[in-house]
Write an enzyme that holds these catalytic residues in place. Structure first.
Site, mmCIF file in Angstrom:
data_model
loop_
_atom_site.group_PDB
_atom_site.id
_atom_site.type_symbol
_atom_site.label_atom_id
_atom_site.label_comp_id
_atom_site.label_asym_id
_atom_site.label_seq_id
_atom_site.Cartn_x
_atom_site.Cartn_y
_atom_site.Cartn_z
ATOM 1 N N GLY A 31 32.834 -35.678 34.018
ATOM 2 C CA GLY A 31 34.214 -35.492 34.789
ATOM 3 C C GLY A 31 34.649 -36.224 35.539
ATOM 4 O O GLY A 31 34.650 -37.312 35.228
ATOM 5 N N GLY A 36 41.291 -43.151 30.793
ATOM 6 C CA GLY A 36 40.326 -43.835 30.253
ATOM 7 C C GLY A 36 39.556 -42.689 29.225
ATOM 8 O O GLY A 36 39.253 -42.952 28.096
ATOM 9 N N HIS A 37 39.316 -41.470 29.912
ATOM 10 C CA HIS A 37 38.620 -40.447 29.219
ATOM 11 C C HIS A 37 39.677 -40.022 28.200
ATOM 12 O O HIS A 37 39.177 -39.692 27.164
ATOM 13 C CB HIS A 37 38.134 -39.403 30.113
ATOM 14 C CG HIS A 37 37.018 -39.636 31.095
ATOM 15 N ND1 HIS A 37 37.165 -39.725 32.339
ATOM 16 C CD2 HIS A 37 35.756 -39.699 30.684
ATOM 17 C CE1 HIS A 37 36.052 -40.261 32.850
ATOM 18 N NE2 HIS A 37 35.214 -40.037 32.035
ATOM 19 N N GLN A 61 20.561 -40.000 36.270
ATOM 20 C CA GLN A 61 21.094 -41.294 36.099
ATOM 21 C C GLN A 61 21.439 -42.106 37.402
ATOM 22 O O GLN A 61 21.979 -43.181 37.368
ATOM 23 C CB GLN A 61 22.051 -41.177 35.187
ATOM 24 C CG GLN A 61 23.405 -40.927 35.389
ATOM 25 C CD GLN A 61 24.446 -40.914 34.296
ATOM 26 O OE1 GLN A 61 24.274 -39.909 33.280
ATOM 27 N NE2 GLN A 61 25.232 -41.677 34.023
ATOM 28 N N LYS A 151 33.577 -49.949 27.944
ATOM 29 C CA LYS A 151 33.344 -50.237 29.480
ATOM 30 C C LYS A 151 32.095 -50.288 29.912
ATOM 31 O O LYS A 151 31.576 -51.224 30.495
ATOM 32 C CB LYS A 151 34.430 -49.392 30.461
ATOM 33 C CG LYS A 151 34.101 -49.740 31.887
ATOM 34 C CD LYS A 151 35.101 -49.246 32.700
ATOM 35 C CE LYS A 151 34.615 -49.252 34.280
ATOM 36 N NZ LYS A 151 33.314 -48.342 34.291
ATOM 37 N N ASP A 152 31.327 -49.310 29.546
ATOM 38 C CA ASP A 152 29.908 -49.309 29.719
ATOM 39 C C ASP A 152 29.160 -49.693 28.544
ATOM 40 O O ASP A 152 28.568 -49.037 27.548
ATOM 41 C CB ASP A 152 29.539 -47.655 30.084
ATOM 42 C CG ASP A 152 30.047 -47.404 31.199
ATOM 43 O OD1 ASP A 152 29.965 -47.988 32.299
ATOM 44 O OD2 ASP A 152 30.969 -46.276 31.116
HETATM 45 O O1 PAF Z 1 29.196 -42.686 30.735
HETATM 46 C C1 PAF Z 1 28.866 -41.583 31.408
HETATM 47 O O2 PAF Z 1 29.827 -41.009 31.816
HETATM 48 C C2 PAF Z 1 27.494 -40.957 31.575
HETATM 49 O O3 PAF Z 1 26.716 -41.962 31.510
HETATM 50 C C3 PAF Z 1 27.330 -40.081 30.126
HETATM 51 C C4 PAF Z 1 27.264 -40.681 29.053
HETATM 52 C C5 PAF Z 1 28.094 -38.813 30.146
HETATM 53 C C6 PAF Z 1 25.794 -39.523 30.443
HETATM 54 O O4 PAF Z 1 25.713 -38.601 31.643
#
Ligand code: PAF
Length: 281
Positions: A31, A36-37, A61, A151-152
């Site tokens: 969310g 970017g999303h 996480q 980015k990740d």
């Molecule tokens: O990159 C993210 O937003 C989170 O790490 C993901 C991949 C949705 C997992 O919770």
């Protein structure tokens, strides 16, 4: 736009689309959606017939409980944005019990060291949490393709490993980093920056660009020195700068022919932690 909160409903909806021959794309998110999303959703929409977006702030996480508590949540705003992007998106917004049942716990994976460096070293348990939630989400959604931002980049490599370990029938697609006009990588955390930190934050990307330039004819040690010096007088605090092999993420001290390298950086702007990375060759 359809918003699903429980497993059987989203699984059945996807299964129906599959029966009609549709290619299913999946973009997992936590969310706090931003441009970017949006670029990930558009990337997926161009390549798939039906796109599922999940919105779930995954507790396992976060290695820091304050980070989990302060993580921005605004489901209504997220849904409005998704509706504007494409009203045909399928949204899966489950609660914690729907994903984890009564045991909010990560699965132990052997990522062969990928999870021990950089983000994994500074955020112990982070990638195990990411992998666990993605395993569950992939099992529920059963997409043909799943889209992740570069980015990740370390997360992207972990996801590839997870898919190999669990033999999941999904193709993982890495998507280019989306940036503001001034170069700052788009992130949900940017909205927490103070005005002065927001103004200085593009320095992260301009330093990466300079590091890339230097990488051509200087040693890796020189590039590290340059970046350390660059941040020494900045209000941005360098947590790490790393040059690593682009696929194994192994720390690199000298360049080898035919290897691809990437530079990774994590910086604190006040209490907001920002990461970025760049391909060096
Ligand atoms: O990159 C993210 O937003 C989170 O790490 C993901 C991949 C949705 C997992 O919770």
């Amino acid at each position: 736009m359809h918003v699903y909160t429980n497993r059987p409903e989203i699984s059945n909806a996807v299964a129906k689309h599959k029966e009609n021959g549709s290619k299913i794309g999946f973009v997992p998110t936590m969310g706090a959606l931003h441009r970017g999303h949006a670029s990930l959703f558009n990337f997926a929409l161009e390549r798939c017939d039906v796109v599922v977006v999940s919105i779930f702030v995954n507790p396992t996480q976060f290695n820091n409980s304050q980070d989990l508590e302060t993580y921005p949540r605004d489901l209504q705003a997220d849904l409005e944005l998704l509706e504007k992007i494409n009203p045909n998106l399928l949204v899966f917004a489950p609660g914690t019990t729907t994903i984890y049942g009564s045991k909010i716990k990560s699965i132990d994976y052997d990522f062969e060291g990928l999870n021990m460096v950089m983000e994994g070293a500074f955020r112990p348990g982070h990638f195990e949490g990411v992998a666990t939630v993605l395993k569950y989400l992939f099992e529920i959604v059963q997409p043909h393709f799943a889209f992740f931002g570069e980015k990740d980049y370390q997360q992207l490599q972990i996801v590839n490993k997870l898919v190999a370990i669990e033999k999941l029938p999904v193709a993982i697609i890495g998507c280019p980093i989306s940036r503001h006009d001034d170069g700052l990588a788009e992130s949900s955390r940017n909205m927490r920056l103070s005005q002065s930190h927001r103004e200085i934050a593009p320095f992260i990307y301009s330093t990466l660009l300079k590091a890339k330039e230097l990488f051509n004819d200087k040693s890796i040690g020189d590039v590290h020195q340059f970046v350390t010096n660059a941040f020494a007088d900045s209000t941005l605090k360098l947590e790490y700068f790393e040059i690593a092999n682009a696929s194994t993420l192994e720390h690199t001290e000298s360049k080898k022919a035919n290897e691809l390298y990437r530079a990774f950086i994590a910086v604190f702007a006040g209490d907001v932690r920002l990461i970025d990375n760049i391909a060096l060759n």
